[in-house]
Scaffold this motif. Structure first.
Motif, PDB file in Angstrom:
ATOM      1  N   LYS A 261     -14.027  98.384   4.658  1.00 38.96           N
ATOM      2  CA  LYS A 261     -13.893  99.412   3.625  1.00 38.96           C
ATOM      3  C   LYS A 261     -14.027  98.759   2.258  1.00 38.96           C
ATOM      4  N   LYS A 262     -14.913  99.307   1.442  1.00 38.13           N
ATOM      5  CA  LYS A 262     -15.128  98.767   0.108  1.00 38.13           C
ATOM      6  C   LYS A 262     -14.452  99.651  -0.933  1.00 38.13           C
ATOM      7  N   TYR A 263     -13.667  99.040  -1.829  1.00 41.08           N
ATOM      8  CA  TYR A 263     -12.969  99.790  -2.871  1.00 41.08           C
ATOM      9  C   TYR A 263     -13.906 100.045  -4.050  1.00 41.08           C
ATOM     10  N   ASP A 264     -13.752 101.224  -4.670  1.00 41.15           N
ATOM     11  CA  ASP A 264     -14.726 101.668  -5.664  1.00 41.15           C
ATOM     12  C   ASP A 264     -14.416 101.220  -7.086  1.00 41.15           C
ATOM     13  N   GLU A 265     -13.337 100.445  -7.272  1.00 42.36           N
ATOM     14  CA  GLU A 265     -12.993  99.922  -8.591  1.00 42.36           C
ATOM     15  C   GLU A 265     -12.682  98.430  -8.481  1.00 42.36           C
ATOM     16  N   PRO A 266     -12.964  97.664  -9.520  1.00 37.29           N
ATOM     17  CA  PRO A 266     -12.593  96.245  -9.490  1.00 37.29           C
ATOM     18  C   PRO A 266     -11.082  96.078  -9.470  1.00 37.29           C
ATOM     19  N   ILE A 267     -10.600  95.009  -8.851  1.00 37.96           N
ATOM     20  CA  ILE A 267      -9.154  94.759  -8.792  1.00 37.96           C
ATOM     21  C   ILE A 267      -8.737  93.681  -9.782  1.00 37.96           C
ATOM     22  N   PHE A 268      -9.697  93.084 -10.488  1.00 36.89           N
ATOM     23  CA  PHE A 268      -9.403  92.038 -11.482  1.00 36.89           C
ATOM     24  C   PHE A 268     -10.597  91.981 -12.414  1.00 36.89           C
ATOM     25  N   LYS A 269     -10.371  92.173 -13.701  1.00 33.80           N
ATOM     26  CA  LYS A 269     -11.484  92.227 -14.648  1.00 33.80           C
ATOM     27  C   LYS A 269     -11.047  91.695 -16.011  1.00 33.80           C
ATOM     28  N   LYS A 270     -11.986  91.624 -16.939  1.00 37.09           N
ATOM     29  CA  LYS A 270     -11.713  91.046 -18.251  1.00 37.09           C
ATOM     30  C   LYS A 270     -10.573  91.772 -18.962  1.00 37.09           C
ATOM     31  N   SER A 271      -9.889  91.023 -19.812  1.00 37.64           N
ATOM     32  CA  SER A 271      -8.846  91.599 -20.662  1.00 37.64           C
ATOM     33  C   SER A 271      -9.138  91.181 -22.094  1.00 37.64           C
ATOM     34  N   GLU A 272      -9.699  92.099 -22.871  1.00 35.88           N
ATOM     35  CA  GLU A 272      -9.971  91.788 -24.271  1.00 35.88           C
ATOM     36  C   GLU A 272      -8.671  91.555 -25.033  1.00 35.88           C
ATOM     37  N   GLU A 273      -7.621  92.290 -24.660  1.00 36.57           N
ATOM     38  CA  GLU A 273      -6.319  92.133 -25.309  1.00 36.57           C
ATOM     39  C   GLU A 273      -5.786  90.721 -25.136  1.00 36.57           C
ATOM     40  N   ASN A 274      -6.016  90.116 -23.941  1.00 36.21           N
ATOM     41  CA  ASN A 274      -5.519  88.771 -23.648  1.00 36.21           C
ATOM     42  C   ASN A 274      -6.566  87.686 -23.885  1.00 36.21           C
ATOM     43  N   SER A 275      -7.745  88.078 -24.375  1.00 36.04           N
ATOM     44  CA  SER A 275      -8.842  87.131 -24.644  1.00 36.04           C
ATOM     45  C   SER A 275      -9.243  86.359 -23.394  1.00 36.04           C
ATOM     46  N   VAL A 276      -9.400  87.091 -22.300  1.00 30.70           N
ATOM     47  CA  VAL A 276      -9.890  86.513 -21.050  1.00 30.70           C
ATOM     48  C   VAL A 276     -11.121  87.304 -20.626  1.00 30.70           C
ATOM     49  N   TYR A 277     -12.237  86.607 -20.502  1.00 34.21           N
ATOM     50  CA  TYR A 277     -13.504  87.271 -20.216  1.00 34.21           C
ATOM     51  C   TYR A 277     -14.146  86.691 -18.957  1.00 34.21           C
ATOM     52  N   ALA A 278     -14.833  87.560 -18.236  1.00 28.60           N
ATOM     53  CA  ALA A 278     -15.583  87.174 -17.031  1.00 28.60           C
ATOM     54  C   ALA A 278     -14.727  86.450 -15.997  1.00 28.60           C
ATOM     55  N   PRO A 279     -13.532  86.972 -15.664  1.00 30.92           N
ATOM     56  CA  PRO A 279     -12.712  86.303 -14.647  1.00 30.92           C
ATOM     57  C   PRO A 279     -13.319  86.515 -13.259  1.00 30.92           C
ATOM     58  N   GLY A 280     -13.448  85.438 -12.516  1.00 30.06           N
ATOM     59  CA  GLY A 280     -14.044  85.591 -11.190  1.00 30.06           C
ATOM     60  C   GLY A 280     -14.123  84.287 -10.432  1.00 30.06           C
ATOM     61  N   HIS A 281     -14.942  84.312  -9.403  1.00 27.56           N
ATOM     62  CA  HIS A 281     -15.107  83.232  -8.415  1.00 27.56           C
ATOM     63  C   HIS A 281     -13.770  82.544  -8.144  1.00 27.56           C
ATOM     64  N   ASN A 282     -12.925  83.266  -7.438  1.00 30.81           N
ATOM     65  CA  ASN A 282     -11.551  82.849  -7.215  1.00 30.81           C
ATOM     66  C   ASN A 282     -11.344  82.231  -5.843  1.00 30.81           C
ATOM     67  N   SER A 283     -10.144  81.713  -5.647  1.00 31.17           N
ATOM     68  CA  SER A 283      -9.625  81.369  -4.325  1.00 31.17           C
ATOM     69  C   SER A 283      -8.138  81.709  -4.345  1.00 31.17           C
ATOM     70  N   PHE A 284      -7.492  81.603  -3.197  1.00 29.19           N
ATOM     71  CA  PHE A 284      -6.068  81.923  -3.107  1.00 29.19           C
ATOM     72  C   PHE A 284      -5.307  80.741  -2.527  1.00 29.19           C
ATOM     73  N   PHE A 285      -4.033  80.638  -2.886  1.00 36.30           N
ATOM     74  CA  PHE A 285      -3.185  79.612  -2.296  1.00 36.30           C
ATOM     75  C   PHE A 285      -1.742  80.092  -2.301  1.00 36.30           C
ATOM     76  N   LYS A 286      -0.921  79.476  -1.474  1.00 35.97           N
ATOM     77  CA  LYS A 286       0.500  79.784  -1.415  1.00 35.97           C
ATOM     78  C   LYS A 286       1.292  78.721  -2.162  1.00 35.97           C
ATOM     79  N   SER A 287       2.474  79.111  -2.635  1.00 35.41           N
ATOM     80  CA  SER A 287       3.374  78.158  -3.278  1.00 35.41           C
ATOM     81  C   SER A 287       3.819  77.125  -2.241  1.00 35.41           C
TER      82      SER A 287
END
Length: 345
Positions: A261-287
């Motif tokens: 199932k593909k979601y129709d909205e991004p779950i993580f995107k740029k925040s102009e308010e926080n001055s973060v642009y083009a966030p992507g190519h991620n990985s995940f890890f546990k504490s």
């Protein structure tokens, strides 16, 4: 005596201050480092990112301190091969007690990008020999980057970004089953392609890269409470609209396209308010104590920074929604002070 007491107190204050500093951090983790990835093993995080011309591994107990971590160049490609240039998005994994690093590379011509793998039988990836095992290719053998390998119910699978044909019409997400860590033994299966505006809008005033960029890439396997997801990067990495999308596994067969199932909205995107642009190519890890889930990703600090050396690695804790889907939140600003991942007591 008063002088000794004052000096002692000053030392204690400095030490306690240094200790307090190690318990918090601010993004970015490094000035530059696209496509960040980490593997946790025996109390250490093993980190890597794209360096284009070699594979480097960092070792640290705390990813927030990656800038001061021990590092080693574990492989430099031989000249004149199909995998000598443009080494992208390496990932280190452990399967059956052996280390593997997957990466995309070509001969200097992007049309020839394919996935490759090295193996190290040593318990310590900083020791032993890294043996080149060869190309990891599905049927048909087409352009491929951003391979991510995971084990599900005792079997290995690879997900990656690829072209449908021999030319770049668009980048899709494919999956295939693996016979072993260096061999795919099924045909590739298409599970996602750019369909929504936010996956292909581009920078509308960019005359060099047209608006319709049509990119799905950087897929990452994510499991939580028995539910399986793939988080992927959408849009062109050279645009400020680079963001993360979500696929959810809803069936019984990972190789069944209708089970995703593909979601129709991004779950993580740029925040102009926080001055973060083009966030992507991620990985995940546990504490370290296994109680927290974190996202490791790259982003730019300014609009228009593009797809080059200004992309820097960042991390932040994620949460989970009531319906079981991941909640990545909003990319935090560089002024935000964060607690380091929860450590073992």
């Amino acid at each position: 005596m008063k002088g000794i007491y004052t000096f002692t107190m000053l030392v204690l204050l400095i030490c306690s201050g240094a200790l307090a500093q190690t318990k918090t951090f601010q993004n970015p983790l490094l000035p530059s480092g696209a496509d960040p990835f980490s593997t946790y093993h025996n109390g250490y995080y093993y980190y890597t990112n794209t360096l284009q011309n070699k594979l480097v591994l960092w070792k640290t107990k705390n990813l927030a301190n990656i800038a001061d971590a021990e590092s080693k160049t574990i492989w430099t490609p031989p000249e004149g091969t199909m995998y000598s240039k443009e080494i992208w998005a390496p990932e280190f994994h452990i399967f059956d007690g052996k280390w593997y690093v997957y990466f995309a590379a070509d001969d200097g011509d992007n049309n020839n990008h394919r996935m490759y793998v090295l193996e190290n039988k040593s318990e310590d990836p900083f020791q032993g020999n890294w043996e080149f095992k060869g190309k990891v290719a599905a049927n048909p053998d087409r352009w491929a980057i951003d391979g991510n390998v995971f084990k599900h119910e005792g079997e290995l699978f690879m997900i990656w970004s690829g072209w449908e044909g021999d030319t770049n019409g668009q980048q899709n997400i494919y999956i295939a089953k693996m016979e072993n860590p260096w061999t795919i033994n099924t045909n590739r299966v298409l599970i996602s392609e750019p369909t929504y505006v936010w996956e292909k809008q581009g920078d509308l005033d960019d005359e060099i890269n047209p608006p319709h960029v049509n990119v799905n890439e950087g897929p990452q396997y994510l499991e939580h409470d028995g539910e399986i997801f793939i988080v992927y990067s959408a849009n062109g990495c050279w645009t400020d609209y680079y963001s993360l999308g979500l696929l959810e596994f809803t069936g019984d067969d990972l190789l069944d396209p209708s089970a995703w199932k593909k979601y129709d909205e991004p779950i993580f995107k740029k925040s102009e308010e926080n001055s973060v642009y083009a966030p992507g190519h991620n990985s995940f890890f546990k504490s370290p104590d296994g109680t927290e889930d974190w996202i490791l990703y790259h982003a730019n600090s300014n609009p228009g920074d593009g797809c080059g050396g200004k992309r820097s690695p960042r991390m932040q804790k994620i949460e989970w929604n009531e319906d079981g889907t991941p909640n990545l939140g909003v990319p935090v600003s560089e002024e935000t002070v964060l607690k380091i991942p929860s450590e073992n007591k």
